[in-house]
Design an enzyme around this catalytic site. Structure first.
Site, short mmCIF file in Angstrom:
data_model
loop_
_atom_site.label_atom_id
_atom_site.label_comp_id
_atom_site.label_asym_id
_atom_site.label_seq_id
_atom_site.Cartn_x
_atom_site.Cartn_y
_atom_site.Cartn_z
CD GLU A 24 54.98 31.52 43.89
OE1 GLU A 24 56.18 31.81 43.94
OE2 GLU A 24 54.42 30.68 44.63
CE LYS A 40 44.42 33.72 39.80
NZ LYS A 40 43.47 34.71 39.21
CD GLU A 94 36.99 24.80 34.92
OE1 GLU A 94 36.81 23.64 34.49
OE2 GLU A 94 36.30 25.77 34.57
CG ASP A 141 42.97 42.76 31.98
OD1 ASP A 141 43.30 43.44 30.99
OD2 ASP A 141 43.77 42.07 32.64
CE LYS A 143 45.57 40.11 30.18
NZ LYS A 143 46.56 40.94 30.89
N PRO A 144 43.51 38.19 24.78
CG PRO A 144 44.46 38.35 22.65
CD PRO A 144 44.09 39.17 23.84
CG ASN A 146 42.82 37.41 31.09
OD1 ASN A 146 43.64 36.70 31.67
ND2 ASN A 146 42.67 38.69 31.36
CG ASP A 159 42.69 36.88 36.03
OD1 ASP A 159 42.10 37.25 37.05
OD2 ASP A 159 43.89 37.08 35.83
#
Length: 753
Positions: A24, A40, A94, A141, A143-144, A146, A159
């Protein structure tokens, strides 16, 4: 977690802004510094998870925290703190105000972003990647979802949950040995897909995929099937972005295509080079001299160049993989999009290592040392690799992999440990797929006995092994024994799971199949109809399992000579599969083939002819002109040409199909012999009885050699031979042959035609 909960007496959780499989992300207030942050959290892991997996999971989390906290760049999300509180792992970051690239595309109704924005994003991401790569960190990883574009225009990479420290490959290799999937199919590099080592240039490939999508609105390989996407990355050259959008600048088109090179050495040397090329194309700015260079990359061998002609393979973790979310998916809305940007990655949300442990099992054994977590993880990874080989159709290699793992698991865990039996189960499965049904039957039987001792007679895994023994008995033609096993397993499943459980219905489907093979057609039809109705009620009328059983209903209707109903049912299945699976899916094409059979049986040969002509064309496009299913469709075409008395065309088609089958399948293959018989039929109808006799006799001799003199197919061919003798005026020979056939039929208890 409650809204007012404090983490470490410092971080007050306020609003849930994202949720992943086990994680979460909360908007929180740092009570010490009075600022808003994102926290997180890893949800508490329940007792159903393997303790070794929990340990590995926590090591992953702490590794991510240390990696992320060490990064200090305006293009990378800042990590303030991390730790563990009351069993909950947390990461404090942040709080970003903005939208990720997935959301931006979604906001733009799946249209590409404005060209100036695309170029600006490309330059900022390349700059941030250049920094992280110089720290020896690979994201893996990208990707859009992230990549965030903040309200002030700043672009940040988020991430680094599956990032790897290049200087500590040994440690992280042990972690990745668990088979935990890393990466998202639409943005994965060929070396990731092929299971090789990756370096910073893998991130450059992913960057190319991201830039391609935000510039054109679609990923470079825009398929819904994960396997098609993976194979596209590995084998297909993408179309230039400007073919989708002509206003893109030429320099950008060249940069993206260079990033998407299939081999790492074909791509730019590092992200700094990419940033410099974009800056030069955008403003004319020259690259800075003396920029820090990265360490030499890890060598990567493209699978297409492997020695020994081994086919390229996809790695074990791609088994049962789905495509995940592309940036243009409607799933990227509201908090789901924030979740994709900030919440736990796939590296944190995978299940426990190895097969599920759904029952109690004995310890490794008296005197047997406890195996190390590293060994268990390695064996789990090799088990997954074996599963993947099977999925690719490499059954022999899969069997070798599973046999080796089974032997090592037996030594480390004991012969009756569920993991050992899981490997032996897969060994048996590969044996059944390589024509060694008797060996498969013995292995499945031993697995079933072991699972019964360990897990109990009604445990789902015990029943699964027993059900496979029934399947193999059917392969061996022992349909009565198969029926008995299916009936016993069904009774156990109904008792322990209930009549509508999917596994119960699957067993009832198999039992209906065995009843049909025993000639109990009415019983088979009634049971298949009941299963189809139950699956339709529980799963939906167009679910693949429902349609499989409806297909069996149609088959049984045909055997009952209820061809009108069979035709209607086959058409229903074909239409539903075309919508659900696609018009060119093998299952859809199979239903169309059987529709043609039904049309022919009803005397509607003109319709059947057109169906088979279209089907042959579709099969050729999908699988090639020499695929067995393509040839089966062409055989149906020839048969219906004959039924329409177009014998010259029928004979030509049958001869061509027969020649291809003989070359590709062998002269004695059942399909080849069917074609040779069809050639003889055409010759007979054209009055060429001497030639027809040679053809019929050759088929009969081959079937006698392969199947035996009293096999029904052999006897049918001898009857064909006798008919030819009759047509040639050789009555005494024909009568003698008819008598021999009749005697053999009586001896076998086969009713006369």
């Amino acid at each position: 977690m409650a809204e007012t909960r404090l983490i470490q007496s410092r971080y007050r959780l306020l609003d849930l802004i994202g949720r992943g499989g086990m994680g979460e992300v909360w908007r929180a207030r740092d009570e010490s510094l009075g600022r808003q942050v994102a926290v997180k959290c890893l949800k508490p892991v329940g007792p159903q998870h393997d303790r070794d997996f929990i340990r590995i999971l926590r090591e992953r989390f702490r590794r991510e925290a240390r990696v992320a906290a060490a990064l200090q760049h305006r293009g990378v999300t800042v990590v303030h703190d991390f730790g563990e509180s009351e069993g909950v792992l947390y990461l404090v970051m942040e709080l970003l105000e903005g939208r990720n690239l997935s959301q931006l595309l979604e906001d733009n109704k799946q249209h590409p972003l404005p060209v100036p924005d695309v170029v600006d994003i490309a330059e900022q991401v390349a700059d941030a990647l250049g920094y992280t790569h110089q720290q020896g960190i690979v994201h893996r990883d990208l990707k859009p979802a992230n990549i965030m574009r903040l309200d002030d225009g700043t672009v940040k990479i988020c991430d680094f949950g599956i990032a790897r420290l290049g200087a500590d490959i040994g440690f992280t290799s042990r972690l990745t040995g668990t088979g935990i999937a890393m990466g998202t199919p639409h943005y994965m590099s060929p070396e990731q897909i092929s299971g090789g080592e990756v370096d910073h240039r893998s991130d450059l490939y992913s960057l190319g995929c991201v830039l391609y999508e935000i510039a054109t609105g679609v990923p470079p390989f825009d398929m819904d099937d994960a396997w098609a996407v993976l194979v596209g990355h590995r084998d297909t050259v993408p179309e230039p972005p400007r073919t989708h959008r002509a206003e893109l600048p030429g320099f950008f088109d060249r940069v993206v295509l260079d990033l998407l090179a299939k081999t790492p050495e074909g791509r730019p040397s590092d992200a700094g080079d990419v940033r410099a090329r974009i800056a030069l194309g955008r403003t004319g700015e020259q690259p800075q001299a003396g920029r820090v260079r990265l360490a030499p990359p890890v060598p990567f061998e493209h699978p297409a160049r492997r020695p020994g002609g081994q086919p390229p393979r996809l790695p074990s973790w791609t088994r049962d993989m789905t495509t995940g979310h592309k940036a243009r998916s409607a799933a990227y809305s509201g908090t789901a999009a924030i979740d994709q940007a900030l919440a736990l990655t796939g590296a944190w949300t995978t299940g426990a290592v190895g097969p599920p442990r759904t029952g109690a099992f004995p310890p490794a054994g008296a005197g047997r040392p406890t195996p190390s977590p590293e060994l268990l993880a390695t064996l789990a990874s090799r088990h997954s690799a074996g599963l993947n080989l099977g999925r690719l159709g490499h059954w022999e290699e899969a069997g070798e992999a599973h046999r080796a793992v089974a032997a090592e698991r037996a030594l480390a865990l004991g012969p009756d440990h569920p993991d050992t039996l899981a490997s032996r189960y897969e060994v048996a499965f590969t044996l059944s797929r390589t024509g060694r049904a008797a060996d498969a039957l013995r292995e499945f039987g031993q697995v079933a006995e072991g699972r019964e001792r360990t897990l109990g007679p009604d445990h789902p895994e015990t029943l699964a092994a027993r059900q496979e023994t029934a399947y193999v008995l059917g392969q061996l033609g022992r349909h009565f024994e198969a029926h008995q096993v299916y009936a016993a397993v069904l009774a156990s499943r109904e008792r322990s799971m209930g009549p509508d459980h999917p596994d119960t219905l699957r067993c009832r489907h198999n039992l209906a199949f065995s009843l049909s093979r025993l000639g109990r057609l009415e019983d088979s039809y009634r049971m298949a109809r009941e299963v189809a109705d139950a699956r339709s009620r529980l799963l939906g009328a167009t679910h693949p399992d429902t349609l499989v059983t409806l297909y069996e209903v149609a088959y049984t209707l045909g055997r009952l000579d209820r061809w009108t109903e069979a035709l209607q049912t086959y058409r229903e299945v074909a239409q539903a599969r075309a919508v659900t699976l696609g018009a060119h899916h093998p299952d859809t094409l199979s239903a169309r083939y059987e529709t043609g059979i039904s049309l022919g049986r009803l005397g509607r040969s003109a319709e059947a002819l057109e169906l088979y002509r279209a089907l042959a064309d579709d099969r050729t496009r999908v699988a090639g002109p020499e695929d067995p299913e393509t040839l089966r469709a062409r055989h149906g075409l020839a048969v219906n040409l004959g039924r329409m008395a177009r014998w010259d065309e029928a004979l030509a088609e049958s001869r061509e199909v027969c020649a291809i089958r003989e070359r590709t399948l062998g002269p004695d293959h059942p399909d080849t012999l069917v074609s040779r018989r069809e050639v003889a039929v055409g010759l007979g109808w054209l009055g060429r009885w001497a030639d027809a006799l040679s053809g019929y006799r050759a088929v009969a001799d081959a079937r006698e050699r392969v199947l035996g003199a009293d096999h029904p197919d052999t006897l049918a061919s001898r009857n064909d031979e006798a008919h030819c003798l009759e047509q040639l005026g050789r009555g005494p020979e024909a009568v003698d042959l008819y008598r021999r056939v009749a005697d053999l039929r009586r001896q076998r208890g086969i009713p006369p035609h």
